[in-house]
Design a protein around this motif. Sequence first.
Motif, PDB file in Angstrom:
ATOM      1  N   GLY A 117       0.806  -1.220   0.000  1.00  0.00           N
ATOM      2  CA  GLY A 117       0.000   0.000   0.000  1.00  0.00           C
ATOM      3  C   GLY A 117       0.833   1.261   0.000  1.00  0.00           C
ATOM      4  O   GLY A 117       0.302   2.364   0.131  1.00  0.00           O
ATOM      5  N   ILE A 118       2.159   1.126  -0.150  1.00  0.00           N
ATOM      6  CA  ILE A 118       3.043   2.283  -0.182  1.00  0.00           C
ATOM      7  C   ILE A 118       2.994   2.971  -1.540  1.00  0.00           C
ATOM      8  O   ILE A 118       3.151   4.183  -1.649  1.00  0.00           O
ATOM      9  CB  ILE A 118       4.487   1.859   0.156  1.00  0.00           C
ATOM     10  N   GLU A 119       2.789   2.185  -2.589  1.00  0.00           N
ATOM     11  CA  GLU A 119       2.618   2.709  -3.949  1.00  0.00           C
ATOM     12  C   GLU A 119       1.238   2.323  -4.458  1.00  0.00           C
ATOM     13  O   GLU A 119       0.717   1.263  -4.110  1.00  0.00           O
ATOM     14  CB  GLU A 119       3.668   2.118  -4.902  1.00  0.00           C
ATOM     15  N   ILE A 160      -5.857  -6.103  -6.579  1.00  0.00           N
ATOM     16  CA  ILE A 160      -5.251  -6.967  -5.568  1.00  0.00           C
ATOM     17  C   ILE A 160      -6.346  -7.328  -4.577  1.00  0.00           C
ATOM     18  O   ILE A 160      -7.037  -6.437  -4.056  1.00  0.00           O
ATOM     19  CB  ILE A 160      -4.098  -6.273  -4.825  1.00  0.00           C
ATOM     20  N   SER A 161      -6.514  -8.617  -4.340  1.00  0.00           N
ATOM     21  CA  SER A 161      -7.519  -9.083  -3.381  1.00  0.00           C
ATOM     22  C   SER A 161      -6.836  -9.911  -2.297  1.00  0.00           C
ATOM     23  O   SER A 161      -5.880 -10.649  -2.575  1.00  0.00           O
ATOM     24  CB  SER A 161      -8.593  -9.923  -4.070  1.00  0.00           C
ATOM     25  N   MET A 162      -7.347  -9.791  -1.068  1.00  0.00           N
ATOM     26  CA  MET A 162      -6.883 -10.609   0.040  1.00  0.00           C
ATOM     27  C   MET A 162      -8.065 -11.418   0.554  1.00  0.00           C
ATOM     28  O   MET A 162      -9.066 -10.853   0.992  1.00  0.00           O
ATOM     29  CB  MET A 162      -6.302  -9.750   1.169  1.00  0.00           C
ATOM     30  N   ASP A 163      -7.940 -12.734   0.437  1.00  0.00           N
ATOM     31  CA  ASP A 163      -9.035 -13.630   0.826  1.00  0.00           C
ATOM     32  C   ASP A 163     -10.361 -13.195   0.213  1.00  0.00           C
ATOM     33  O   ASP A 163     -11.412 -13.180   0.861  1.00  0.00           O
ATOM     34  CB  ASP A 163      -9.161 -13.709   2.356  1.00  0.00           C
ATOM     35  N   VAL A 184     -11.239  -7.094  -2.221  1.00  0.00           N
ATOM     36  CA  VAL A 184     -10.375  -6.200  -2.985  1.00  0.00           C
ATOM     37  C   VAL A 184      -9.757  -5.166  -2.053  1.00  0.00           C
ATOM     38  O   VAL A 184     -10.468  -4.436  -1.345  1.00  0.00           O
ATOM     39  CB  VAL A 184     -11.150  -5.496  -4.115  1.00  0.00           C
ATOM     40  N   ILE A 185      -8.420  -5.097  -2.033  1.00  0.00           N
ATOM     41  CA  ILE A 185      -7.741  -4.103  -1.189  1.00  0.00           C
ATOM     42  C   ILE A 185      -7.105  -2.990  -2.035  1.00  0.00           C
ATOM     43  O   ILE A 185      -6.698  -1.971  -1.486  1.00  0.00           O
ATOM     44  CB  ILE A 185      -6.676  -4.756  -0.289  1.00  0.00           C
ATOM     45  N   ALA A 186      -7.040  -3.185  -3.356  1.00  0.00           N
ATOM     46  CA  ALA A 186      -6.522  -2.118  -4.213  1.00  0.00           C
ATOM     47  C   ALA A 186      -6.951  -2.366  -5.647  1.00  0.00           C
ATOM     48  O   ALA A 186      -6.963  -3.498  -6.124  1.00  0.00           O
ATOM     49  CB  ALA A 186      -4.996  -2.052  -4.137  1.00  0.00           C
ATOM     50  N   ASN A 187      -7.321  -1.264  -6.309  1.00  0.00           N
ATOM     51  CA  ASN A 187      -7.533  -1.285  -7.756  1.00  0.00           C
ATOM     52  C   ASN A 187      -7.142   0.076  -8.300  1.00  0.00           C
ATOM     53  O   ASN A 187      -6.522   0.872  -7.591  1.00  0.00           O
ATOM     54  CB  ASN A 187      -8.969  -1.683  -8.124  1.00  0.00           C
ATOM     55  N   ARG A 237      -4.536  -0.885   7.411  1.00  0.00           N
ATOM     56  CA  ARG A 237      -5.744  -1.707   7.493  1.00  0.00           C
ATOM     57  C   ARG A 237      -5.618  -3.026   6.730  1.00  0.00           C
ATOM     58  O   ARG A 237      -6.540  -3.835   6.740  1.00  0.00           O
ATOM     59  CB  ARG A 237      -6.940  -0.922   6.951  1.00  0.00           C
ATOM     60  N   ARG A 238      -4.484  -3.260   6.086  1.00  0.00           N
ATOM     61  CA  ARG A 238      -4.350  -4.433   5.220  1.00  0.00           C
ATOM     62  C   ARG A 238      -3.955  -5.702   5.964  1.00  0.00           C
ATOM     63  O   ARG A 238      -4.086  -6.796   5.416  1.00  0.00           O
ATOM     64  CB  ARG A 238      -3.331  -4.153   4.111  1.00  0.00           C
ATOM     65  N   GLY A 239      -3.428  -5.568   7.156  1.00  0.00           N
ATOM     66  CA  GLY A 239      -2.931  -6.757   7.853  1.00  0.00           C
ATOM     67  C   GLY A 239      -1.672  -7.301   7.207  1.00  0.00           C
ATOM     68  O   GLY A 239      -1.421  -8.506   7.209  1.00  0.00           O
ATOM     69  N   ILE A 240      -0.872  -6.386   6.639  1.00  0.00           N
ATOM     70  CA  ILE A 240       0.360  -6.750   5.955  1.00  0.00           C
ATOM     71  C   ILE A 240       1.535  -6.073   6.658  1.00  0.00           C
ATOM     72  O   ILE A 240       1.506  -4.868   6.906  1.00  0.00           O
ATOM     73  CB  ILE A 240       0.317  -6.326   4.472  1.00  0.00           C
ATOM     74  N   GLY A 241       2.553  -6.845   7.005  1.00  0.00           N
ATOM     75  CA  GLY A 241       3.762  -6.294   7.596  1.00  0.00           C
ATOM     76  C   GLY A 241       4.869  -6.245   6.563  1.00  0.00           C
ATOM     77  O   GLY A 241       4.841  -6.968   5.564  1.00  0.00           O
TER      78      GLY A 241
END
Length: 364
Positions: free
Chosen positions: A69-71, A78-81, A84-87, A96-100
Motif C-alpha cells: 500500500g506504499i505505492e 489486488i484481493s486478500m481472501d 479487494v484491497i486495491a484497484n 488496514r491491510r494486515g500486511i507487515g
Amino acid sequence: MAAVPAATLARGRATAVIPAGLEIAGLAKSFGDRKVLQEINLTIHPAEVVCLLGPSGCGKTTLLRILAGIEDLSAGTISMDGVVIANSTASMPPERRGIGMVFQDYALFPQMTVLENVAFGLRALRRAEAEAAARTAMASVGLTALAGAYPHMLSGGEQQRVALARAIVPRPRVLLMDEPFSNLDRRMRDSVRDDTVALLRETGATCIMVTHDPEEAMGIADRIVLMRRGRIVQAGAPEELYHSPVDLEAARFFCDLNEVACSVVDGHADTPLGRVDAPGLPDGPASLCIRPQGFRLLPPGQGTAARIRSVRFLGETYLAELDVQGLDRPVRARLRERPPSSRRRDVGLSIDFDEVLVFGHQRA
C-alpha cells in the motif's frame, strides 16, 4: 559507544497467525511514460513462502510496495481472501491491510531502543500491553537481552532481527520482505536467513520476499516467481525453475553455463562434446548449455578428449578450464575431486546429462 556483543540466546516460540491468500490480477504500474510492471497475474496461497526473483530493475520491489500500500497501482486489482484491497480507483490504507513489511535498510528509529522500535506499531494498545507483546516478539528472534540497546549498538544481524520482530508483533497475515539479508556478510546471512525461515514456518504467515540471489530463493521459497523487465516469465517450485527453465535467459540466471552453438536435426544435437538429445525442438540453430558441475574427468583416451588449461581451488570444489577441440573457448568444470594440477595435461571428459539444457533460437 562500543557495539553490544552478539547475544547467544535461545529463541522463544512465535505466536501463530491466520495466514491470508492474495490474488493479483492484471496489475500494471507506470511512472509517467515508463512502464515498470505489466500484466502481473499471480495467486499466492495462505502460509506460502514466495520469492520474487530477478535482476535489479525488473520491478520486484515496486510490486512489493504496491502490495504493502506504499505505492498505488496503475491498473488491475489486488484481493486478500476475496476482498479487494486495491484497484485503479481505490486503495485500502496500509495500516488496514494486515500486511507487515521488512525493508532492505531495516528502517529502525535511531533514537529509540530495541524495545521501543519493536513496540512502535502497537500505539493503539495500552503501554503495558504493547510492551508485553513487543517482548514476546523479541524473544521469538532471540533479542530479549538487548531490549535497552539502541540500533547503532547492534550488529547488522541484530538490526535485521529487530526489524523482523517489529514486523511480526502486530501479527500480520502477510509478511513482505525486501532483500532482508543483502546487508549482511555471507556467514551471518546464512545464519540469520535460517532463523528467519524457521520463524516464518512457526508463525504460519504468508510471506513474499524479494531477492536477486537465486541460491537464496531456492533455499527459502515454496515457489519462485521469476521476473524480467516488469513481467513474470516463470513461476513454480525451485526444482522446476532450475531443471526446466523457460528460456535461455532464465537458465543463465540460475547458474553459470557453458554455452555451445549447435544445430538440432531430428531431435538431436551433435557437438564437439558429443551427441545430445533435444526432444521437441525444431531443426535448426540451437544452444547447448552445460552447467559447470555437469562434467567429470576421465583418464586420457576415455570420453571426449580435453586438455587442462588451468585449475583453481575454491574450498569445497575445484574450478578447471579445459580446451576441447572444435570449441572456440574453454569449458569450465566444477569438480569435487582434485584434478591433475599440471597445465596442458590431457584428460577425458564425460557429461552428466541431468545438467544439460538445449534451447532453440529465441529471445535471450
